[in-house]
Design an enzyme around this catalytic site. Structure first.
Site, PDB file in Angstrom:
ATOM      1  N   ASP A  67       0.806  -1.129   0.002  1.00 34.82           N
ATOM      2  CA  ASP A  67       0.047  -0.069  -0.121  1.00 34.82           C
ATOM      3  C   ASP A  67       0.888   1.285  -0.105  1.00 34.82           C
ATOM      4  OD1 ASP A  67       0.725  -0.427   2.568  1.00 34.82           O
ATOM      5  OD2 ASP A  67      -1.064  -1.087   3.490  1.00 34.82           O
ATOM      6  N   ASN A 136      -7.270  -2.881  14.457  1.00 37.44           N
ATOM      7  CA  ASN A 136      -8.571  -2.837  14.105  1.00 37.44           C
ATOM      8  C   ASN A 136      -8.738  -4.176  13.062  1.00 37.44           C
ATOM      9  OD1 ASN A 136      -7.822  -2.129  11.384  1.00 37.44           O
ATOM     10  ND2 ASN A 136      -8.776  -0.209  11.675  1.00 37.44           N
ATOM     11  N   HIS A 138      -7.143  -4.745  10.048  1.00 37.37           N
ATOM     12  CA  HIS A 138      -7.020  -4.428   8.846  1.00 37.37           C
ATOM     13  C   HIS A 138      -5.747  -5.318   8.236  1.00 37.37           C
ATOM     14  CE1 HIS A 138      -4.697  -0.518   9.474  1.00 37.37           C
ATOM     15  NE2 HIS A 138      -3.876  -1.598   9.409  1.00 37.37           N
ATOM     16  N   GLU A 143      -9.783  -1.732   5.093  1.00 30.82           N
ATOM     17  CA  GLU A 143     -10.102  -1.461   6.531  1.00 30.82           C
ATOM     18  C   GLU A 143     -11.535  -2.164   6.811  1.00 30.82           C
ATOM     19  OE1 GLU A 143      -8.247   0.090   8.353  1.00 30.82           O
ATOM     20  OE2 GLU A 143      -8.005   2.224   7.757  1.00 30.82           O
TER      21      GLU A 143
END
Ligand code: F6R
Length: 253
Positions: A67, A136, A138, A143
């Protein structure tokens, strides 16, 4: 999912570096998928040390990073491209032509994502994908939400992800770009083999849900349960909830 737990983050990183070096000995022209973030810093240190000792050879390796922040030029000090230069690429004997990182400053982000997918296909697909995991849940910048995207795409970063990346922007989460480009879930899951590295107790909850929870878009890493060759490498902190779970199961027996 296969699981390896090590006493410290350093041990986990060293073991994964050996795993990568072994994969490169078997297949010198390996296509390697790479993450950024705090977790792989020690892994990249270990790979640099192996390079210095001539224990690993990257000369025929192709890399694809997961990314990049949208709007940042590759030479921006906060870009993931620069992170990779600092922590790994400058320290290993990789052919610059074989390095691939999404260009966050591309004038047409959608076209950049399509170009990246093409480049991965033309390289023959990713052989070994290294991943981290967000607190979280991801992976890459996929996400948690109501839906996930299959292919490399433009994403809106969640506030907790922007906070987690603040260090690259002088500690100011407000300066972290609100969007990024990321490999999609299918791009990741098509890798022939996957290793996820997680260290520290702040990852323990998402690691436990990734391994034992349901497969859900609310925890993108849970989709790794669908992959036939995934290894999860943890230190004791990140494995803490797994141990407690195992202890509870023992007690119930
Ligand atoms: C970054 C990436 C992310 C990170 C995750 C964990 O390229 O793929 O999914 O792996 O945000 O980041 P750290 O290691 O900083 O906790």
């Amino acid at each position: 999912m296969n699981l390896s737990v090590f006493p410290t983050a350093r041990d986990a990183a060293a073991a994964l570096a050996d795993h990568i070096a072994g994969a490169l000995r078997t297949k010198p022209d390996l296509v390697l998928g790479l993450p950024t973030g705090r977790t792989p810093v020690q892994l990249y240190r270990e790979l640099a040390a192996l390079t210095e000792r001539h224990a690993v050879d990257f000369s025929r390796t192709t890399t694809f990073n997961l990314d990049e922040f949208l709007g940042l030029r590759p030479d921006d000090p906060a870009s993931y491209r620069r992170y990779m230069e600092r922590h790994l690429f400058r320290k290993i004997n990789i052919d610059r032509e074989r390095i691939h990182v999404l260009d966050g400053s591309a004038p047409d982000p959608e076209a950049e994502c399509a170009r990246y997918e093409r480049a991965i296909r033309e390289a023959g697909g990713v052989d070994l994908q290294i991943l981290g995991i967000g607190s979280n849940g991801h992976i890459g910048f996929n996400e948690p939400g109501d839906s996930l995207m299959a292919r490399t795409h433009r994403v809106t970063l969640r506030p907790e992800t922007r906070r987690a990346n603040a260090a690259l922007f002088g500690g100011d989460a407000g300066r972290v770009p609100g969007e990024a480009l990321s490999m999609g879930m299918a791009t990741i899951l098509q890798a022939r083999s996957i290793v996820l590295l997680a260290t520290g107790v702040e990852k323990a909850a998402s690691v436990e849900r990734m391994i034992h929870g349901p497969i859900t878009t609310r925890l993108p890493a849970s989709f790794l349960q669908l992959h036939a060759d995934t290894l999860v490498v943890l230190d004791e902190g990140a494995a803490r909830k797994l141990e407690r779970r195992t202890e509870n199961e023992e007690r119930r027996r």
